[in-house]
Scaffold this active site. Structure first.
Site, PDB file in Angstrom:
ATOM      1  N   CYS A  90      37.160  36.529 -40.073  1.00 57.02           N
ATOM      2  CA  CYS A  90      36.822  35.177 -40.540  1.00 57.02           C
ATOM      3  C   CYS A  90      36.667  35.099 -42.054  1.00 57.02           C
ATOM      4  CB  CYS A  90      35.543  34.694 -39.875  1.00 57.02           C
ATOM      5  SG  CYS A  90      35.669  34.559 -38.078  1.00 57.02           S
ATOM      6  N   GLN A 156      32.094  38.430 -30.628  1.00 53.09           N
ATOM      7  CA  GLN A 156      31.346  37.560 -31.528  1.00 53.09           C
ATOM      8  C   GLN A 156      30.439  36.615 -30.745  1.00 53.09           C
ATOM      9  OE1 GLN A 156      33.297  35.877 -34.900  1.00 53.09           O
ATOM     10  NE2 GLN A 156      34.885  37.448 -34.958  1.00 53.09           N
ATOM     11  N   ARG A 219      32.569  14.389 -34.919  1.00 49.65           N
ATOM     12  CA  ARG A 219      32.217  13.444 -33.866  1.00 49.65           C
ATOM     13  C   ARG A 219      31.420  12.308 -34.512  1.00 49.65           C
ATOM     14  NH1 ARG A 219      35.036  14.669 -29.107  1.00 49.65           N
ATOM     15  NH2 ARG A 219      34.928  16.919 -28.698  1.00 49.65           N
ATOM     16  N   SER A 245      31.583  26.939 -33.764  1.00 47.77           N
ATOM     17  CA  SER A 245      32.619  26.388 -34.642  1.00 47.77           C
ATOM     18  C   SER A 245      33.795  25.897 -33.818  1.00 47.77           C
ATOM     19  CB  SER A 245      33.086  27.441 -35.640  1.00 47.77           C
ATOM     20  OG  SER A 245      33.534  28.605 -34.961  1.00 47.77           O
ATOM     21  N   HIS A 346      36.754  25.605 -37.963  1.00 43.83           N
ATOM     22  CA  HIS A 346      36.798  26.950 -38.558  1.00 43.83           C
ATOM     23  C   HIS A 346      38.208  27.512 -38.379  1.00 43.83           C
ATOM     24  CE1 HIS A 346      36.045  31.028 -39.526  1.00 43.83           C
ATOM     25  NE2 HIS A 346      35.411  31.426 -38.438  1.00 43.83           N
ATOM     26  N   CYS A 376      30.074  35.442 -41.796  1.00 43.49           N
ATOM     27  CA  CYS A 376      30.021  36.537 -40.823  1.00 43.49           C
ATOM     28  C   CYS A 376      31.447  36.860 -40.396  1.00 43.49           C
ATOM     29  CB  CYS A 376      29.161  36.172 -39.620  1.00 43.49           C
ATOM     30  SG  CYS A 376      29.692  34.694 -38.735  1.00 43.49           S
ATOM     31  N   GLY A 378      34.172  39.565 -37.933  1.00 43.70           N
ATOM     32  CA  GLY A 378      34.318  40.506 -36.832  1.00 43.70           C
ATOM     33  C   GLY A 378      34.153  41.939 -37.306  1.00 43.70           C
TER      34      GLY A 378
END
Length: 390
Positions: A90, A156, A219, A245, A346, A376, A378
């Site tokens: 990420c 994750q 939303r 995400s 994401h 953060c 992996g």
């Protein structure tokens, strides 16, 4: 050591899975952000020394060194422009920024575009791993890795649940955080906070040609009742799709240059790179590493958390930024002030440069000085980048 500056930072508006960007090939999506960097900065495209691109699922339409493919698809960058594609999960394009800055700070290059792309619609998450498993070509977990981490899943989602449990967050806590992400994103969109960072993308829809320029994942009717009613991912857990995400299509880019290049090309910077940090820790709980990476970054920079005016902490799952706030003692009012990945999406490899675009433009919009970005990643890795608006 030389100083690295950010001159321009852009991103596409996020597209939902199967949504408005689904018809755009990821190579062309990346080219949109690369071209916008050239156009908005006014830089001579032939002066770019390199393009560093983050991408996680490097398979299918994102194979064949997608960063280089993006350069070749660009309307402005010449084919003589080098490119490389990297994967730090990420944090891939945040690492692209850090590689670009390191190149400039070392004096080996003067102008580098850090970028990222991920079409999670067209190249589903995990494609590059699951293909091999389906074809019987093996699993990433080697015998040596299994020996060190027996019967352990590097998940994750499991890491997010472990963080929620460890830090004592209730499902209601997570749901309220998820709602706040949408509320902040709604306000930012309505106030035009994203106007300077978003690259409009021409698309075709069933109703004809259109331009995509609003984050599709927001939303606008979000409510606590709606979010709290979303089904748990695990019956024993606390995390739902509404506090995770969103799967997202998008690209982003940041132009990093030296001070000499600024003066020679008469460019106006947005920010100065103040600190680059990357750390690694527990690969099982994995998503907790931004907490400790931030400690190290602040220490190396000689700063305290209260010295930072805005924070962008990727909302991979709600427990991650919540644990970060608890650990650092940071002011919640400075966190993801325009919403985060729960609302905005994401796009994996594109999120690092995406968040940086939001951070540097946000610092200028709010008249602030220092910004901190962390992700953060992996495997229990985390990047931290501190910038100073100029």
């Amino acid at each position: 050591m030389a100083t690295a500056y950010i001159v321009e930072a852009v991103r596409t508006a996020g597209g939902r899975r199967g949504g408005r960007l689904a018809g755009v090939h990821p190579v062309d999506l990346l080219a949109k952000s690369l071209d916008a960097i050239v156009e908005r900065s006014g830089i001579d495209p032939g002066a770019i020394d390199d393009v560093v691109t983050g991408c996680v699922s490097q398979a299918g339409e994102q194979a064949m060194q997608v960063g280089r493919m993006g350069v070749l698809a660009s309307r402005h960058l010449p084919q003589s422009t080098p490119a490389v594609t990297i994967d730090r999960q990420c944090g891939s394009s945040q690492q692209a920024i850090q590689f670009a800055a390191q190149a400039v700070m070392s004096g080996t290059q003067d102008a580098v575009i850090a970028s990222g792309v991920e079409s999670m619609t067209r190249v589903p998450m995990g494609t590059n791993a699951t293909f091999h498993m389906k074809e019987g070509l093996g699993h990433y977990k080697s015998p040596g890795l299994e020996e060190k981490y027996p019967k352990v899943q590097f998940s994750q989602f499991m890491g997010a649940e472990m963080i929620a449990q460890k830090h004592g967050f209730s499902k209601e806590d997570l749901d309220r955080f998820g709602l706040a992400s949408h509320e902040k994103a709604i306000a930012a969109t309505n106030d035009g906070a994203f106007d300077k960072e978003i690259v409009p993308v021409a698309i075709e829809t069933p109703d004809g040609d259109d331009v995509h320029k609003v984050d599709e994942g927001i939303r606008f009717d979000a409510s606590f009742e709606g979010i709290s009613g979303v089904k748990l991912i695990s019956p024993e857990g606390k995390v739902t799709a509404a506090t995770s995400s969103q799967i997202c299509d998008g690209s982003s880019a940041v132009l990093v240059v030296s001070e000499e290049f600024l003066k020679t090309h008469n460019l106006t910077p947005l920010a100065r790179i103040h600190n680059l940090t990357v750390t690694a820790g527990d690969p099982v709980i994995m998503l907790e590493e931004p907490l400790f990476a931030t400690d190290k970054a602040l220490d190396r920079a000689g700063m305290k958390i209260d010295d930072i005016d805005l924070y962008e902490v990727n909302e991979a799952f709600a427990p991650v930024p919540m644990a970060w706030l608890k650990h650092t003692g940071a002011d919640p009012d400075k966190l993801n002030v325009h919403g985060g990945a729960i609302a905005l999406g994401h796009p994996l490899g594109a999120s690092g440069t995406k968040l940086m675009a939001t951070l540097v433009h946000g610092l200028h919009r709010h008249g602030k000085k220092y910004g901190l970005q962390t992700m953060c990643e992996g495997g229990g890795v985390a990047n931290v980048t501190i910038v100073e608006a100029v």
